[in-house]
Design an enzyme around this catalytic site. Structure first.
Site, PDB file in Angstrom:
ATOM      1  N   LYS A 293      55.465  33.093  45.111  1.00  0.00           N
ATOM      2  CA  LYS A 293      54.274  33.325  45.947  1.00  0.00           C
ATOM      3  C   LYS A 293      54.541  32.187  47.229  1.00  0.00           C
ATOM      4  CE  LYS A 293      50.023  33.897  48.055  1.00  0.00           C
ATOM      5  NZ  LYS A 293      49.865  35.035  48.740  1.00  0.00           N
TER       6      LYS A 293
ATOM      7  N   LYS B 275      45.869  24.401  51.050  1.00  0.00           N
ATOM      8  CA  LYS B 275      46.181  24.377  49.577  1.00  0.00           C
ATOM      9  C   LYS B 275      47.343  25.068  49.168  1.00  0.00           C
ATOM     10  CE  LYS B 275      44.863  27.664  47.098  1.00  0.00           C
ATOM     11  NZ  LYS B 275      45.377  28.873  46.765  1.00  0.00           N
TER      12      LYS B 275
HETATM   13  P1  NAD Z   1      37.458  33.297  47.774  1.00  0.00           P
HETATM   14  O1  NAD Z   1      36.967  31.975  47.953  1.00  0.00           O
HETATM   15  O2  NAD Z   1      36.906  34.172  48.793  1.00  0.00           O
HETATM   16  O3  NAD Z   1      36.807  33.763  46.256  1.00  0.00           O
HETATM   17  C1  NAD Z   1      37.060  33.093  45.106  1.00  0.00           C
HETATM   18  C2  NAD Z   1      35.719  33.465  44.508  1.00  0.00           C
HETATM   19  O4  NAD Z   1      35.803  32.792  43.128  1.00  0.00           O
HETATM   20  C3  NAD Z   1      34.542  33.017  45.217  1.00  0.00           C
HETATM   21  O5  NAD Z   1      33.568  34.016  45.171  1.00  0.00           O
HETATM   22  C4  NAD Z   1      33.890  31.851  44.298  1.00  0.00           C
HETATM   23  O6  NAD Z   1      32.546  31.718  43.852  1.00  0.00           O
HETATM   24  C5  NAD Z   1      34.566  32.319  42.827  1.00  0.00           C
HETATM   25  N1  NAD Z   1      34.724  31.003  41.839  1.00  0.00           N
HETATM   26  C6  NAD Z   1      35.240  29.874  42.005  1.00  0.00           C
HETATM   27  N2  NAD Z   1      35.122  29.090  40.796  1.00  0.00           N
HETATM   28  C7  NAD Z   1      34.605  29.987  40.183  1.00  0.00           C
HETATM   29  C8  NAD Z   1      34.525  29.808  38.319  1.00  0.00           C
HETATM   30  N3  NAD Z   1      34.655  28.441  37.981  1.00  0.00           N
HETATM   31  N4  NAD Z   1      33.818  30.902  37.788  1.00  0.00           N
HETATM   32  C9  NAD Z   1      33.780  32.035  38.407  1.00  0.00           C
HETATM   33  N5  NAD Z   1      33.875  32.328  39.933  1.00  0.00           N
HETATM   34  C10 NAD Z   1      34.458  31.248  40.634  1.00  0.00           C
HETATM   35  O7  NAD Z   1      39.079  33.331  47.978  1.00  0.00           O
HETATM   36  P2  NAD Z   1      40.065  34.603  48.067  1.00  0.00           P
HETATM   37  O8  NAD Z   1      40.381  34.718  49.444  1.00  0.00           O
HETATM   38  O9  NAD Z   1      39.413  35.628  47.254  1.00  0.00           O
HETATM   39  O10 NAD Z   1      41.380  34.019  47.289  1.00  0.00           O
HETATM   40  C11 NAD Z   1      41.388  33.979  45.810  1.00  0.00           C
HETATM   41  C12 NAD Z   1      42.870  33.186  45.482  1.00  0.00           C
HETATM   42  O11 NAD Z   1      43.781  34.431  46.163  1.00  0.00           O
HETATM   43  C13 NAD Z   1      43.239  32.090  46.009  1.00  0.00           C
HETATM   44  O12 NAD Z   1      44.090  31.308  45.376  1.00  0.00           O
HETATM   45  C14 NAD Z   1      44.079  32.525  47.418  1.00  0.00           C
HETATM   46  O13 NAD Z   1      45.057  31.261  47.960  1.00  0.00           O
HETATM   47  C15 NAD Z   1      44.550  33.697  46.942  1.00  0.00           C
HETATM   48  N6  NAD Z   1      44.850  34.721  48.117  1.00  0.00           N
HETATM   49  C16 NAD Z   1      43.963  34.950  49.126  1.00  0.00           C
HETATM   50  C17 NAD Z   1      44.490  36.103  49.938  1.00  0.00           C
HETATM   51  C18 NAD Z   1      43.470  36.414  51.231  1.00  0.00           C
HETATM   52  O14 NAD Z   1      43.720  36.757  52.344  1.00  0.00           O
HETATM   53  N7  NAD Z   1      42.217  35.863  51.150  1.00  0.00           N
HETATM   54  C19 NAD Z   1      45.522  36.591  50.048  1.00  0.00           C
HETATM   55  C20 NAD Z   1      46.488  36.358  48.960  1.00  0.00           C
HETATM   56  C21 NAD Z   1      46.049  35.362  48.000  1.00  0.00           C
END
Ligand code: NAD
Length: 299
Positions: free
Chosen positions: A177, A245
């Site tokens: 990744k 990050k």
């Molecule tokens: P986001 O911030 O939209 O969602 C993360 C969620 O986790 C939030 O709703 C937050 O409230 C929740 N959260 C945080 N700490 C928590 C805890 N202790 N217990 C329960 N819930 C908790 O992030 P995202 O865009 O959905 O991305 C999530 C992961 O996937 C990241 O690591 C990101 O790098 C990766 N990712 C994101 C994308 C994208 O396009 N957004 C694509 C591929 C990978």
């Protein structure tokens, strides 16, 4: 029905941009889903999709074949695993935890070892494809961990992605990744440079993008983010903060393995510039605003 296709029950932790769509697709695929998020109301919003809102991590985990986490960063996943009421103390009945966030490979290996001592398997399975790929159950899923646990996780992956690959031992999914993110970041930078050059020469940028998409410069980033750059749409998607990050994790891994990554270092500086100018919560296409400033074209 094959084992891979069998419906099961899953606790889903982290109902954000990606997790929301992935949890909905698991429910559509016939799995019983219990969702938990620290954000009040996030899990409750999924009731119309037949998803139960869990009150705690332990509640989401109870009786499940597996728990999936989709959280922002390494400390968030560690908190959910090691914290009070976390998964180490409250593992799912199926003894399988699948983390699909993008986090540090070293932390993954530590959690893999600590959970293994408690008889629980841990798979790192980060994804590529963005919110659209998540919505369309078309993610590319790169998994690291033990083969039997990967086989156990397959029935859940099938509901979320189209390309699902076991790439090696614990942490290997995250390494793949990080390679993906490095290419994405440098690709976004290349698109910014092409659009800045074309704009300065008075070329129609919509046409430029369409033409390039028909040739060897085509990419997912040019297609999706290029369009948003031209339209000046900075909405997230994948936030600048999350890319920073990921670039930090790439730089850490590069230092640990003694691999110089000069292009990644340059694009990281530009992402820092974007964040310093208040773009951290905007989508990655907002990197183009760095080029707006550098070429005297602030909108
Ligand atoms: P986001 O911030 O939209 O969602 C993360 C969620 O986790 C939030 O709703 C937050 O409230 C929740 N959260 C945080 N700490 C928590 C805890 N202790 N217990 C329960 N819930 C908790 O992030 P995202 O865009 O959905 O991305 C999530 C992961 O996937 C990241 O690591 C990101 O790098 C990766 N990712 C994101 C994308 C994208 O396009 N957004 C694509 C591929 C990978």
């Amino acid at each position: 029905m094959t084992q891979q296709g069998k419906a099961g029950s899953v606790g889903f932790i982290g109902i954000g941009t990606m997790g929301r769509e992935m949890a909905i697709n698991l429910a559509k695929a016939g799995h019983q889903v219990a969702a938990y998020d620290v954000r009040p109301g996030a899990a409750q919003e999924l009731a119309a999709h037949g998803i139960r809102a869990a009150a705690t991590i332990a509640d989401a985990s109870r009786g499940a074949h597996a728990v999936i986490t989709m959280l922002p960063d390494t400390p968030d996943v560690e908190a959910v695993v090691y914290g009070d009421g976390g998964l180490l103390a409250n593992p799912p009945e199926g003894k399988l935890v699948i983390d699909m966030s993008t986090i540090a490979p070293g932390a993954v290996r530590r959690m893999h070892a600590d959970l293994a001592r408690a008889g629980v398997a841990f798979i790192d399975a980060p994804v590529s494809g963005g919110p659209l790929g998540a919505r369309n159950a078309a993610l590319s899923i790169m998994a690291g961990g033990d083969a039997p646990a990967f086989a156990q996780a397959q029935r859940f992956f099938a509901g979320m992605g189209t390309t699902v690959t076991h790439v090696g031992e614990s942490g290997a999914g995250q390494t793949v990744k990080l390679c993906n993110q490095l290419i994405c970041g440098i690709n976004i930078q290349a698109i910014c440079e092409a659009l800045a050059l074309g704009r300065a020469a008075g070329v129609d940028l919509q046409q430029l993008r369409r033409v390039l998409l028909g040739g060897s410069a085509a990419s997912w980033m040019l297609d999706k983010l290029g369009a948003q750059m031209i339209e000046g749409d900075a909405s997230a998607g994948f936030r600048i903060d999350l890319m920073l990050k990921d670039l930090r994790l790439v730089a850490q891994q590069a230092q640990e393995t003694n691999v110089p990554l000069p292009a990644t270092a340059l694009v990281t500086s530009q992402y820092l510039d974007a964040r310093a100018h208040g773009e951290g919560s905007n989508g990655n296409q907002a990197l183009f605003r760095v080029y707006d400033r550098m070429s005297g074209q602030v909108r």
